[in-house]
Scaffold this motif. Structure first.
Motif, PDB file in Angstrom:
ATOM      1  N   LYS A   1       0.814  -1.201   0.000  1.00  0.00           N
ATOM      2  CA  LYS A   1       0.000   0.000   0.000  1.00  0.00           C
ATOM      3  C   LYS A   1       0.855   1.262   0.000  1.00  0.00           C
TER       4      LYS A   1
ATOM      5  N   THR B   1      -6.465  -2.149   3.186  1.00  0.00           N
ATOM      6  CA  THR B   1      -6.003  -1.711   4.484  1.00  0.00           C
ATOM      7  C   THR B   1      -4.829  -2.545   4.929  1.00  0.00           C
TER       8      THR B   1
ATOM      9  N   ARG C   1       3.667   5.425   4.390  1.00  0.00           N
ATOM     10  CA  ARG C   1       2.356   5.121   4.954  1.00  0.00           C
ATOM     11  C   ARG C   1       1.745   6.360   5.595  1.00  0.00           C
TER      12      ARG C   1
ATOM     13  N   ALA D   1      -1.648   8.090   4.237  1.00  0.00           N
ATOM     14  CA  ALA D   1      -2.797   8.174   5.141  1.00  0.00           C
ATOM     15  C   ALA D   1      -3.323   9.604   5.217  1.00  0.00           C
TER      16      ALA D   1
ATOM     17  N   ARG E   1     -11.067   3.179   7.704  1.00  0.00           N
ATOM     18  CA  ARG E   1     -10.089   2.336   7.012  1.00  0.00           C
ATOM     19  C   ARG E   1      -9.415   3.090   5.876  1.00  0.00           C
TER      20      ARG E   1
ATOM     21  N   ASP F   1      -6.643   5.173   7.061  1.00  0.00           N
ATOM     22  CA  ASP F   1      -5.684   4.476   7.942  1.00  0.00           C
ATOM     23  C   ASP F   1      -5.666   5.146   9.311  1.00  0.00           C
TER      24      ASP F   1
ATOM     25  N   ASP G   1       0.024  -5.920   4.258  1.00  0.00           N
ATOM     26  CA  ASP G   1      -1.251  -5.470   3.686  1.00  0.00           C
ATOM     27  C   ASP G   1      -2.278  -6.572   3.736  1.00  0.00           C
TER      28      ASP G   1
END
Length: 332
Positions: A11, A24, A65, A69, A95, A98, A331
């Motif tokens: 992700k 997610t 990440r 997010a 979700r 995140d 992931d």
């Protein structure tokens, strides 16, 4: 982005259109505890005017990440909600952004600010050589690790690396403003600082220092002055939402070039974290801003102590890089 391998199809490194899908990352309680500790480390770095929490996020393997997010927060959340509506729609939004990861990370950063700001400020005021030596070693090791991640150097990536260095050095040498900040000024200062804070190598707290609000903010945190705290947070949230979408797109489409630029920022910040500093009169002071050669430092270079702390910083950042790779969630 991690400090020890090229981006994988997770992700964190998928194209932006795929990142917006309802994929997610499954975080176990151990993963969340790890994120919390990394948040504490980011907060501790952000307290020091010259060290960026983004540097810690980058080396700890959570930078992409984090950007993805935050970059997922925007007008399209209404579309995500409408697909299911009600509680399910709210959970889909949770979700999508995140939010568990963000919440735990912010709690770690807040914990660090609440518990370490006084201690670190005391070190900066009374033992500046020690704390700057530690962070100098940390930043040097970070640059070395990240340079090894840039594959297939070309003119464009080398130019971006140099641009990053020049930008960080220029910002580091700007004179700080001296003014009594209003709430409006603090709001916009927060917006600028958070943009710097999320960039590895450019310290958000140093931007606050340049803008003349750093001491006021630390005092507000210590005395629980909520109007100033909430105003600063409002500015930070605004700046963060506006800035991270562009950075998310760059990471998704120009990963290596963006990495070269960010590494340049970090390398340029070495000017700010140089351990041997004196004030305008050539003496030691908590607000010393002028770099000098180690042998010109008023109390001596203190080679054994300074080199030892640099090595400690380098070892810890290398361990953090290894830990970031080992604890990277899967992931789902």
């Amino acid at each position: 982005m991690t400090a020890s391998h090229s981006p994988q199809p997770t992700k964190q490194s998928l194209p932006s259109d795929q990142l917006d899908a309802d994929a997610t990352i499954k975080d176990s309680p151990k993963d969340l505890a790890t994120t919390y500790v990394k948040g504490i480390a980011m907060g501790a770095a952000d307290i020091v005017p010259g060290v960026s929490g983004g540097t810690i996020a980058l080396i700890a393997g959570i930078y992409e990440r984090l950007i993805n997010a935050i970059g997922s927060i925007g007008p399209d959340l209404w579309k995500v909600y409408r697909q299911q509506g009600g509680i399910k729609g709210l959970m889909a939004i949770w979700r999508h952004v995140d939010a568990t990861f963000l919440l735990v990370l912010v709690l770690g950063i807040a914990t660090s600010f609440a518990t370490l700001s006084g201690f670190i400020k005391n070190l900066l005021d009374h033992q500046p050589l020690l704390i700057w030596s530690f962070f100098f070693g940390l930043v040097v090791a970070t640059v070395v690790i990240l340079l090894s991640e840039i594959k297939r150097w070309n003119i464009a990536r080398a130019a971006l690396f140099i641009v990053g260095i020049v930008a960080a050095v220029t910002i580091s040498n700007l004179p700080p403003l001296t003014t009594e900040p209003s709430l409006t000024y603090i709001f916009f200062s927060g917006a600028l600082a958070i943009c710097a804070m999320i960039l590895p190598g450019i310290s958000g707290s140093f931007i606050l220092l340049l803008l003349g609000v750093y001491d006021r903010v630390l005092e507000a945190v210590h005395s629980f002055n909520f109007p100033i705290i909430f105003t600063l947070m409002g500015g930070m949230i605004t700046g963060l939402l506006l800035f991270t979408r562009a950075l998310k797109w760059l990471l998704a489409h120009y990963y290596q070039g963006t990495l070269a630029l960010l590494t340049g920022f970090i390398a340029g910040s070495l000017v700010k974290v140089w351990p041997w500093k004196v004030d305008e009169l050539g003496t030691l002071a908590g607000d010393a801003i002028n770099n000098v050669a180690p042998w010109h430092y008023p109390s001596g270079a203190q080679w054994f102590t300074t080199i030892g702390l640099m090595v400690l910083g380098a070892v810890l950042v290398s361990a953090l890089s290894w830990w970031g790779n080992k604890t990277k969630p899967i992931d789902g």
